[in-house]
Write an enzyme that holds these catalytic residues in place. Structure first.
Site, PDB file in Angstrom:
ATOM      1  N   LYS A   1      -9.363  -5.147  11.814  1.00 45.01           N
ATOM      2  CA  LYS A   1      -8.235  -4.514  12.560  1.00 45.01           C
ATOM      3  C   LYS A   1      -7.901  -5.123  13.978  1.00 45.01           C
ATOM      4  O   LYS A   1      -6.846  -5.229  14.529  1.00 45.01           O
ATOM      5  CB  LYS A   1      -8.186  -2.743  12.762  1.00 45.01           C
ATOM      6  CG  LYS A   1      -8.030  -2.177  11.398  1.00 45.01           C
ATOM      7  CD  LYS A   1      -6.980  -2.468  10.852  1.00 45.01           C
ATOM      8  CE  LYS A   1      -6.658  -1.472   9.528  1.00 45.01           C
ATOM      9  NZ  LYS A   1      -5.433  -1.952   8.786  1.00 45.01           N
TER      10      LYS A   1
ATOM     11  N   TYR B   1     -14.679  -2.997   9.559  1.00 43.13           N
ATOM     12  CA  TYR B   1     -13.216  -2.404   9.693  1.00 43.13           C
ATOM     13  C   TYR B   1     -12.717  -2.867  10.963  1.00 43.13           C
ATOM     14  O   TYR B   1     -11.461  -3.236  11.042  1.00 43.13           O
ATOM     15  CB  TYR B   1     -13.318  -0.957   9.293  1.00 43.13           C
ATOM     16  CG  TYR B   1     -11.910  -0.415   9.274  1.00 43.13           C
ATOM     17  CD1 TYR B   1     -11.163  -0.638   8.343  1.00 43.13           C
ATOM     18  CD2 TYR B   1     -11.787   0.346  10.249  1.00 43.13           C
ATOM     19  CE1 TYR B   1      -9.783  -0.123   8.254  1.00 43.13           C
ATOM     20  CE2 TYR B   1     -10.106   1.085  10.224  1.00 43.13           C
ATOM     21  CZ  TYR B   1      -9.273   0.853   9.264  1.00 43.13           C
ATOM     22  OH  TYR B   1      -8.064   1.537   9.359  1.00 43.13           O
TER      23      TYR B   1
ATOM     24  N   ALA C   1     -13.572  -5.118  13.240  1.00 47.80           N
ATOM     25  CA  ALA C   1     -13.127  -6.658  13.061  1.00 47.80           C
ATOM     26  C   ALA C   1     -11.875  -6.929  12.556  1.00 47.80           C
ATOM     27  O   ALA C   1     -11.125  -7.740  13.093  1.00 47.80           O
ATOM     28  CB  ALA C   1     -14.311  -7.451  12.552  1.00 47.80           C
TER      29      ALA C   1
ATOM     30  N   SER D   1      -5.296  -0.320  13.800  1.00 50.96           N
ATOM     31  CA  SER D   1      -5.996   0.900  13.933  1.00 50.96           C
ATOM     32  C   SER D   1      -6.346   0.943  15.401  1.00 50.96           C
ATOM     33  O   SER D   1      -6.757  -0.003  15.982  1.00 50.96           O
ATOM     34  CB  SER D   1      -7.188   1.192  13.032  1.00 50.96           C
ATOM     35  OG  SER D   1      -8.111   2.340  13.405  1.00 50.96           O
TER      36      SER D   1
ATOM     37  N   ASP E   1      -1.955  -7.625  -5.222  1.00 49.34           N
ATOM     38  CA  ASP E   1      -3.160  -7.532  -4.937  1.00 49.34           C
ATOM     39  C   ASP E   1      -2.865  -8.585  -3.417  1.00 49.34           C
ATOM     40  O   ASP E   1      -2.480  -9.640  -3.566  1.00 49.34           O
ATOM     41  CB  ASP E   1      -4.329  -8.239  -5.465  1.00 49.34           C
ATOM     42  CG  ASP E   1      -5.474  -8.535  -4.505  1.00 49.34           C
ATOM     43  OD1 ASP E   1      -5.541  -8.170  -3.474  1.00 49.34           O
ATOM     44  OD2 ASP E   1      -6.567  -9.130  -5.189  1.00 49.34           O
ATOM     45  N   VAL E   2      -2.863  -8.004  -2.288  1.00 50.53           N
ATOM     46  CA  VAL E   2      -2.126  -8.553  -1.255  1.00 50.53           C
ATOM     47  C   VAL E   2      -3.251  -9.898  -0.623  1.00 50.53           C
ATOM     48  O   VAL E   2      -2.912 -10.604  -0.002  1.00 50.53           O
ATOM     49  CB  VAL E   2      -2.034  -7.715   0.022  1.00 50.53           C
ATOM     50  CG1 VAL E   2      -1.009  -6.607   0.055  1.00 50.53           C
ATOM     51  CG2 VAL E   2      -3.353  -6.995   0.487  1.00 50.53           C
TER      52      VAL E   2
ATOM     53  N   ASN F   1       0.917  -2.675   5.320  1.00 49.57           N
ATOM     54  CA  ASN F   1      -0.022  -1.230   5.344  1.00 49.57           C
ATOM     55  C   ASN F   1      -1.234  -1.261   4.611  1.00 49.57           C
ATOM     56  O   ASN F   1      -2.118  -0.723   4.808  1.00 49.57           O
ATOM     57  CB  ASN F   1       0.940  -0.356   5.137  1.00 49.57           C
ATOM     58  CG  ASN F   1       0.573   0.944   4.911  1.00 49.57           C
ATOM     59  OD1 ASN F   1      -0.017   1.493   6.048  1.00 49.57           O
ATOM     60  ND2 ASN F   1       0.046   1.246   3.555  1.00 49.57           N
TER      61      ASN F   1
ATOM     62  N   GLY G   1       0.673  -1.353   0.042  1.00 45.87           N
ATOM     63  CA  GLY G   1       0.146   0.043  -0.057  1.00 45.87           C
ATOM     64  C   GLY G   1       0.888   1.254  -0.018  1.00 45.87           C
ATOM     65  O   GLY G   1       0.404   2.103   0.652  1.00 45.87           O
ATOM     66  N   ALA G   2       1.849   1.143  -0.715  1.00 46.07           N
ATOM     67  CA  ALA G   2       2.908   2.338  -0.500  1.00 46.07           C
ATOM     68  C   ALA G   2       2.818   3.370  -1.920  1.00 46.07           C
ATOM     69  O   ALA G   2       3.574   4.465  -1.940  1.00 46.07           O
ATOM     70  CB  ALA G   2       4.355   1.730  -0.985  1.00 46.07           C
TER      71      ALA G   2
HETATM   72  N1  LIG Z   1      -5.819   7.164   7.508  1.00 46.19           N
HETATM   73  C1  LIG Z   1      -5.976   6.945   9.057  1.00 46.19           C
HETATM   74  O1  LIG Z   1      -6.881   7.682   9.809  1.00 46.19           O
HETATM   75  C2  LIG Z   1      -5.837   5.493   9.361  1.00 46.19           C
HETATM   76  C3  LIG Z   1      -6.136   5.276  10.538  1.00 46.19           C
HETATM   77  C4  LIG Z   1      -5.852   4.080  11.290  1.00 46.19           C
HETATM   78  C5  LIG Z   1      -5.319   3.228  10.516  1.00 46.19           C
HETATM   79  N2  LIG Z   1      -4.985   3.245   8.917  1.00 46.19           N
HETATM   80  C6  LIG Z   1      -4.451   2.251   8.277  1.00 46.19           C
HETATM   81  O2  LIG Z   1      -3.255   2.725   7.846  1.00 46.19           O
HETATM   82  C7  LIG Z   1      -3.034   2.161   6.559  1.00 46.19           C
HETATM   83  C8  LIG Z   1      -2.895   3.246   5.332  1.00 46.19           C
HETATM   84  O3  LIG Z   1      -4.051   4.104   5.326  1.00 46.19           O
HETATM   85  P1  LIG Z   1      -4.199   5.231   4.247  1.00 46.19           P
HETATM   86  O4  LIG Z   1      -4.919   6.463   4.922  1.00 46.19           O
HETATM   87  O5  LIG Z   1      -2.774   5.628   3.843  1.00 46.19           O
HETATM   88  O6  LIG Z   1      -4.991   4.953   3.300  1.00 46.19           O
HETATM   89  P2  LIG Z   1      -4.905   4.895   1.622  1.00 46.19           P
HETATM   90  O7  LIG Z   1      -6.228   4.335   1.149  1.00 46.19           O
HETATM   91  O8  LIG Z   1      -4.380   6.097   1.254  1.00 46.19           O
HETATM   92  O9  LIG Z   1      -3.708   3.740   1.221  1.00 46.19           O
HETATM   93  C9  LIG Z   1      -3.968   2.444   1.135  1.00 46.19           C
HETATM   94  C10 LIG Z   1      -3.107   1.649   0.079  1.00 46.19           C
HETATM   95  O10 LIG Z   1      -3.326   0.659   0.007  1.00 46.19           O
HETATM   96  C11 LIG Z   1      -3.244   0.160  -1.341  1.00 46.19           C
HETATM   97  N3  LIG Z   1      -4.317  -1.219  -1.466  1.00 46.19           N
HETATM   98  C12 LIG Z   1      -5.588  -1.396  -1.073  1.00 46.19           C
HETATM   99  N4  LIG Z   1      -5.960  -2.568  -1.208  1.00 46.19           N
HETATM  100  C13 LIG Z   1      -5.030  -3.033  -1.633  1.00 46.19           C
HETATM  101  C14 LIG Z   1      -4.600  -4.534  -1.965  1.00 46.19           C
HETATM  102  N5  LIG Z   1      -5.669  -5.310  -2.069  1.00 46.19           N
HETATM  103  N6  LIG Z   1      -3.507  -4.988  -2.647  1.00 46.19           N
HETATM  104  C15 LIG Z   1      -2.448  -3.945  -2.666  1.00 46.19           C
HETATM  105  N7  LIG Z   1      -2.703  -2.575  -2.287  1.00 46.19           N
HETATM  106  C16 LIG Z   1      -3.719  -2.494  -1.762  1.00 46.19           C
HETATM  107  C17 LIG Z   1      -4.271   1.361  -2.068  1.00 46.19           C
HETATM  108  O11 LIG Z   1      -3.901   1.173  -3.567  1.00 46.19           O
HETATM  109  C18 LIG Z   1      -3.565   2.435  -1.113  1.00 46.19           C
HETATM  110  O12 LIG Z   1      -2.433   2.885  -1.886  1.00 46.19           O
HETATM  111  C19 LIG Z   1      -4.283   1.149   6.063  1.00 46.19           C
HETATM  112  O13 LIG Z   1      -4.125  -0.128   6.797  1.00 46.19           O
HETATM  113  C20 LIG Z   1      -5.165   1.756   7.193  1.00 46.19           C
HETATM  114  O14 LIG Z   1      -6.324   0.797   7.635  1.00 46.19           O
HETATM  115  C21 LIG Z   1      -5.466   4.413   8.586  1.00 46.19           C
END
Ligand SMILES: NC(=O)c1ccc[n+]([C@@H]2O[C@H](COP(=O)([O-])OP(=O)(O)OC[C@H]3O[C@@H](n4cnc5c(N)ncnc54)[C@H](O)[C@@H]3O)[C@@H](O)[C@H]2O)c1
Length: 255
Positions: free
Chosen positions: A166, A162, A164, A149, A67-68, A94, A19-20
């Site tokens: 996390k 969500y 569940a 989270s 796709d993870v 991530n 997810g980078a």
């Molecule tokens: N932003 C927040 O407030 C927050 C809070 C708590 C936890 N998180 C966690 O932090 C992480 C990142 O969040 P973010 O805000 O940067 O979200 P984001 O949607 O900007 O980033 C998620 C990334 O994951 C990729 N992705 C999604 N499904 C995928 C798959 N099946 N295979 C490969 N890549 C995939 C997406 O393309 C995206 O680049 C997540 O795990 C999210 O649950 C975010």
């Protein structure tokens, strides 16, 4: 490898960040690159911006479209890392089904949405860990960092699927840590608070403000606020730490 800014906490290490392409994962990738790692930028979407920023700071970087939730795809991701550098030292789990999550009473959630979130957020971590473990076992070392989270600790109405998923990430961190320790592999977790990213910027303003008010450190949380904890858990600084979750939320949840 020594980067042009002189930091080398992760020098010589290959770190996969899923997810980078955007948001928090992009910040992890850039943080690892700044510390001398070769970064495998893994995402289901293209990640030109992350790749360009890594190259601009002189970091080694390889893109892997993944796709993870797919075993075949995560195996290909691990092979890409091995082909690039011959090793895998770190994995940041991530990627998540998160941006698409809509506040929904649990009685109204569809089976399809429930199954997809579990497939990406839970099964995805399992698949990624399975894929990298042969390399880490052979090296007798490795560091996995799972991204959970605070909602897994505190709960959140309208987010049951969500929450569940996390919650499972917190539990899997402990289970994996116990199972992988014999091979010198550490598994830890970061639980972020509400972080401003493209995925969250359209969430209701009252909701955003309620998180802000509840914090000991009352300001917005940004992706970079999470990077220090990830670098610590990926590096040898934490070489006797495993199975732990660090809540990084400005002092909202204290447990
Ligand atoms: N932003 C927040 O407030 C927050 C809070 C708590 C936890 N998180 C966690 O932090 C992480 C990142 O969040 P973010 O805000 O940067 O979200 P984001 O949607 O900007 O980033 C998620 C990334 O994951 C990729 N992705 C999604 N499904 C995928 C798959 N099946 N295979 C490969 N890549 C995939 C997406 O393309 C995206 O680049 C997540 O795990 C999210 O649950 C975010």
């Amino acid at each position: 490898m020594q980067t042009n800014n002189g930091h080398d906490l992760l020098a010589g290490k290959t770190i996969i960040v899923t997810g980078a392409a955007t948001g928090i994962g992009q910040a992890f990738a850039l943080g690892a690159g700044q510390q001398g790692a070769h970064v495998v930028v893994a995402d289901m979407n293209d990640a030109e911006d992350t790749m360009a920023q890594l190259k601009a700071i002189g970091a080694g970087a390889t893109f892997s479209k993944v796709d993870v939730s797919s075993e075949e795809s995560t195996r290909a991701m691990a092979k890409t890392a091995m082909d690039a550098t011959g090793r895998i030292d770190g994995l940041v789990n991530n990627a998540a089904y998160f941006r698409e999550v809509k506040l929904t009473p649990f009685e109204e959630l569809s089976d399809a949405v429930w199954d997809r979130i579990l497939a990406v957020n839970v099964k995805g971590i399992w698949q990624c860990c399975k894929a990298v473990m042969p390399a880490m076992k052979a090296q007798k070392s490795g560091a996995v960092v799972n991204i959970a989270s605070v909602v897994a600790v505190a709960g959140q109405p309208g987010y049951l699927h969500y929450v569940a998923s996390k919650g499972a990430v917190l539990a899997m961190t402990k289970g994996l840590a116990k199972e992988c320790g014999a091979n010198g592999v550490r598994v830890n977790c970061i639980a972020p608070g509400f972080v401003l990213t493209d995925a969250t910027k359209d969430r209701p303003i009252e909701w955003q403000q309620s998180f802000l008010k509840a914090r000991a450190l009352s300001r917005e949380q940004r992706p970079n606020d999470l990077v220090g904890s990830a670098l610590y858990l990926l590096s040898d600084l934490s070489d006797f730490v495993s199975g732990q979750t660090i809540v990084v939320d400005g002092g909202h949840i204290m447990y």
